[in-house]
Enzyme design. Structure first.
Site, PDB file in Angstrom:
ATOM      1  N   ASP A  72      -7.117  -3.261  11.009  1.00 17.84           N
ATOM      2  CA  ASP A  72      -7.670  -4.237  10.066  1.00 17.84           C
ATOM      3  C   ASP A  72      -8.057  -5.532  10.797  1.00 17.84           C
ATOM      4  O   ASP A  72      -8.487  -6.494  10.192  1.00 17.84           O
ATOM      5  CB  ASP A  72      -6.646  -4.507   8.947  1.00 17.84           C
ATOM      6  CG  ASP A  72      -7.295  -4.872   7.625  1.00 17.84           C
ATOM      7  OD1 ASP A  72      -8.490  -4.558   7.432  1.00 17.84           O
ATOM      8  OD2 ASP A  72      -6.608  -5.483   6.775  1.00 17.84           O
ATOM      9  N   LYS A 114       0.837  -1.197   0.000  1.00 23.28           N
ATOM     10  CA  LYS A 114       0.000   0.000   0.000  1.00 23.28           C
ATOM     11  C   LYS A 114       0.873   1.249   0.000  1.00 23.28           C
ATOM     12  O   LYS A 114       1.993   1.215   0.497  1.00 23.28           O
ATOM     13  CB  LYS A 114      -0.851   0.032   1.289  1.00 23.28           C
ATOM     14  CG  LYS A 114      -1.970  -0.979   1.353  1.00 23.28           C
ATOM     15  CD  LYS A 114      -2.738  -0.848   2.663  1.00 23.28           C
ATOM     16  CE  LYS A 114      -3.793  -1.917   2.810  1.00 23.28           C
ATOM     17  NZ  LYS A 114      -4.903  -1.772   1.842  1.00 23.28           N
ATOM     18  N   ARG A 139     -10.150 -11.573   2.345  1.00 23.71           N
ATOM     19  CA  ARG A 139     -11.061 -12.602   1.835  1.00 23.71           C
ATOM     20  C   ARG A 139     -10.414 -13.985   1.848  1.00 23.71           C
ATOM     21  O   ARG A 139     -11.100 -14.995   1.888  1.00 23.71           O
ATOM     22  CB  ARG A 139     -11.555 -12.204   0.444  1.00 23.71           C
ATOM     23  CG  ARG A 139     -10.488 -12.071  -0.587  1.00 23.71           C
ATOM     24  CD  ARG A 139     -10.937 -11.245  -1.798  1.00 23.71           C
ATOM     25  NE  ARG A 139     -10.929  -9.806  -1.519  1.00 23.71           N
ATOM     26  CZ  ARG A 139     -11.302  -8.878  -2.406  1.00 23.71           C
ATOM     27  NH1 ARG A 139     -11.728  -9.253  -3.614  1.00 23.71           N
ATOM     28  NH2 ARG A 139     -11.257  -7.606  -2.086  1.00 23.71           N
TER      29      ARG A 139
HETATM   30  N1  BES Z   1      -8.028  -3.854   4.706  1.00 18.82           N
HETATM   31  C1  BES Z   1      -8.187  -3.442   3.368  1.00 18.82           C
HETATM   32  C2  BES Z   1      -9.471  -2.673   3.130  1.00 18.82           C
HETATM   33  C3  BES Z   1      -9.592  -1.330   3.797  1.00 18.82           C
HETATM   34  C4  BES Z   1      -9.083  -0.195   3.208  1.00 18.82           C
HETATM   35  C5  BES Z   1     -10.284  -1.204   4.975  1.00 18.82           C
HETATM   36  C6  BES Z   1      -9.237   1.049   3.814  1.00 18.82           C
HETATM   37  C7  BES Z   1     -10.454   0.026   5.581  1.00 18.82           C
HETATM   38  C8  BES Z   1      -9.923   1.161   4.991  1.00 18.82           C
HETATM   39  C9  BES Z   1      -8.214  -4.657   2.449  1.00 18.82           C
HETATM   40  O1  BES Z   1      -7.410  -5.718   2.813  1.00 18.82           O
HETATM   41  C10 BES Z   1      -7.745  -4.208   1.103  1.00 18.82           C
HETATM   42  O2  BES Z   1      -6.605  -3.856   0.995  1.00 18.82           O
HETATM   43  N2  BES Z   1      -8.625  -4.264   0.106  1.00 18.82           N
HETATM   44  C11 BES Z   1      -8.299  -3.861  -1.211  1.00 18.82           C
HETATM   45  C12 BES Z   1      -8.791  -4.936  -2.159  1.00 18.82           C
HETATM   46  C13 BES Z   1      -8.326  -4.767  -3.570  1.00 18.82           C
HETATM   47  C14 BES Z   1      -6.835  -5.017  -3.646  1.00 18.82           C
HETATM   48  C15 BES Z   1      -9.072  -5.736  -4.446  1.00 18.82           C
HETATM   49  C16 BES Z   1      -9.000  -2.538  -1.482  1.00 18.82           C
HETATM   50  O3  BES Z   1     -10.119  -2.362  -1.029  1.00 18.82           O
HETATM   51  O4  BES Z   1      -8.382  -1.699  -2.118  1.00 18.82           O
HETATM   52 MN    MN Z   2      -5.420  -5.510   2.060  1.00 16.82          MN
HETATM   53 ZN    ZN Z   3      -7.014  -5.862   4.831  1.00 17.56          ZN
END
Ligand code: BES
Ligand code: MN
Ligand code: ZN
Length: 500
Positions: free
Chosen positions: A280, A269, A343
């Protein structure tokens, strides 16, 4: 409850205005005309302060808006905090939320000053117990890592029934536990430590067993999702299973995403998105908190809480983009993005709940997608289920508890993309950006094996720290609010058999 306990609660018979404590909280209602009602206990408290409240009202300095506080002093130096509690004529859900907000606001003003306080909750009527929940939640401070502890409030006296007060305390303890876990610095609750801490904590309770799947066992039994997400960290993943046996029949399973930290992994990220990813683990935190409250309340139900706990970081041993992993149920998942890790850990836990634990229904909570957060903001979680009855019950609990959910569709047409993006495996963990929360939910659904199931994407309220002035007053500032505990407990209460 890993670090913080709510103030003690003691039930007092008789009049709270007579309590020999430094601070007394009295709720004040507005009448139909919008003016402050100076009646009953408010009137008596006003005269104890020499009419300070009525003068403030007359001067237009106190309007009685929800959470507005006016403080007067008695001759013997006690502070009486009058707090606006809304209109008595408000509809039920609003009265409950007003009670929580009012009491939290009043307590926030004294938590750093007072050792003991008395709360007049009877005037809140059927919302009295919720008023206590709000007060206890408003008193929360995360001070485990501060040398100087500011929270002084150690005890509150209340004019509730013992039973009502006890319930409020159990629920508040559950929320405290969830907040402590969600907010804890990652390495303090790395999966092996979190597992041990929860085992210790829950050993205090009757009819509860905690089973910890260590890394070897996860490998041996083929939990490919959990193993692969967690393998990049020195602190290896765990599956923590909390079982409460309070009733008959198949258990309700609660599954909570427990990413102790989510850096994104090899699909790292950007910096500005990293800080909050210590929360998380808010899904796992909520299901642990709910299990705590349900067990403390001795609800007549069997419950299993599953926390797949892992740290997602890039390293020489991390799982890689385009790896294909064999999940616990045998599905081959192609990793198109290592940041879609939630997931993967959830899928193993869901399948295990459905097939090995024989759950009668499954509810999962997860800070799963940025898409859910962007769509609904910090106050609403996204609810997904095929089952309209289940949706309705969850929505009712949502209204009662003020933990807001909004239902989104599971769009069958989108499912095809999961396969389309996985030339090497059977399904991709991330298939498309558009409708990201829906696609994630569809991925999870595959692993529920036809069980009755609801998925709640809490990416917004689970983290919650961006809610600022929009947040309810019983949320802590700049911290995760422990979202979902009260919703889940209310839901489970409605399912538990009421036979004593
Ligand atoms: N934990 C994150 C989602 C998240 C982001 C929660 C910001 C709260 C605030 C999750 O693991 C994630 O990174 N999801 C990605 C999925 C994508 C790579 C398909 C997302 O939502 O960008
Ligand atoms: Mn993630
Ligand atoms: Zn996550």
């Amino acid at each position: 409850m890993l670090y913080t306990r709510p103030p003690k609660v003691e039930v007092v018979e008789g009049d709270v205005l007579e309590a020999r404590v430094s601070d007394i909280v009295v709720p004040v209602f507005k009448g139909g005309d919008g003016n402050v009602k100076l009646e009953g206990i408010v009137e008596r408290a006003d005269s104890l302060t020499g009419g300070a409240l009525s003068r403030a009202v007359k001067a237009g300095r106190f309007k009685g808006d929800v959470g507005e506080v006016f403080t007067g002093y008695t001759d013997d130096g006690r502070a009486i905090h009058f707090v606006g509690a809304g209109s008595e004529g408000d509809e039920e859900a609003k009265r409950l939320e007003n009670a929580r907000n009012a009491m939290a606001a009043a307590v926030k003003g004294i938590v750093e000053k007072s050792g003991e306080a008395a709360l007049a909750l009877k005037p809140l009527g059927s919302a009295g117990a919720e008023g206590l929940v709000g007060a206890l939640l408003g008193a929360y401070r995360f001070e485990a890592f501060k040398n100087e502890k500011k929270a002084k409030l150690s005890k509150v006296y209340v004019d509730l029934d013992r039973g009502e007060a006890g319930e409020a305390v159990a629920v508040a303890e559950g929320v405290y536990l969830a907040r402590d876990i969600a907010n804890a610095p990652p390495h303090e609750v790395a999966p092996p430590r979190l597992a041990e801490k929860l085992r210790d904590l829950f050993s205090q309770l009757e009819n509860v067993e905690v089973e910890i799947f260590d890394y070897d066992r996860l490998l041996r039994e083929g939990f490919g999702g959990i193993v692969n997400v967690g393998r990049g960290s020195e602190e290896k993943p765990r599956l923590i299973v909390i079982k409460y046996n309070g009733g008959e029949g198949e258990p309700i399973a609660l599954v909570g995403k427990t990413l102790v930290f989510d850096s994104g992994g090899i699909n790292l990220k950007p910096s500005q998105s990293l800080y909050e990813m210590r929360a998380d683990k808010a899904g796992g935190a909520a299901v642990a908190g709910a299990a705590w409250a349900v067990a403390r309340l001795h609800l007549k139900v069997n419950l299993v809480a599953l926390l797949p706990a892992a740290i997602n970081v890039p390293s020489g041993s991390s799982y890689l983009t385009s790896d294909v992993i064999r999940m616990w149920d045998g599905t081959y998942v192609e990793v198109t993005n290592t940041d879609a890790e939630g997931r993967l850990v959830l899928a193993d836990a869901l399948a295990y709940a459905a097939k090995a634990l024989g759950a009668r229904e499954i509810i999962d909570l997860a800070t799963l997608t940025g898409a859910a957060w962007i769509a609904l903001g910090p106050l609403y979680a996204a609810l997904f289920t095929r089952d309209d009855t289940l949706a309705k019950s969850i929505e009712e609990s949502s209204r009662r508890t003020g933990e807001k959910v909004w239902r989104l569709p599971l769009v069958d047409e989108y499912k095809v993309m999961l396969g389309r993006k996985a030339p090497l495996g059977e399904v991709a963990n991330a298939a498309m950006r558009a409708g990201g929360a829906i696609c994630a939910a569809l991925f999870l659904e595959r692993f529920t094996h036809g069980k009755k199931w609801a998925h709640i994407d809490i990416a917004g309220p689970g983290i919650g720290s961006d809610a600022g002035p929009m947040a309810p007053k019983y949320w802590p500032q700049n911290l995760a609010p422990g979202w979902g505990v009260r919703l889940l407990v209310d839901y489970i209460k409605s399912k538990a058999s009421t036979a004593k």
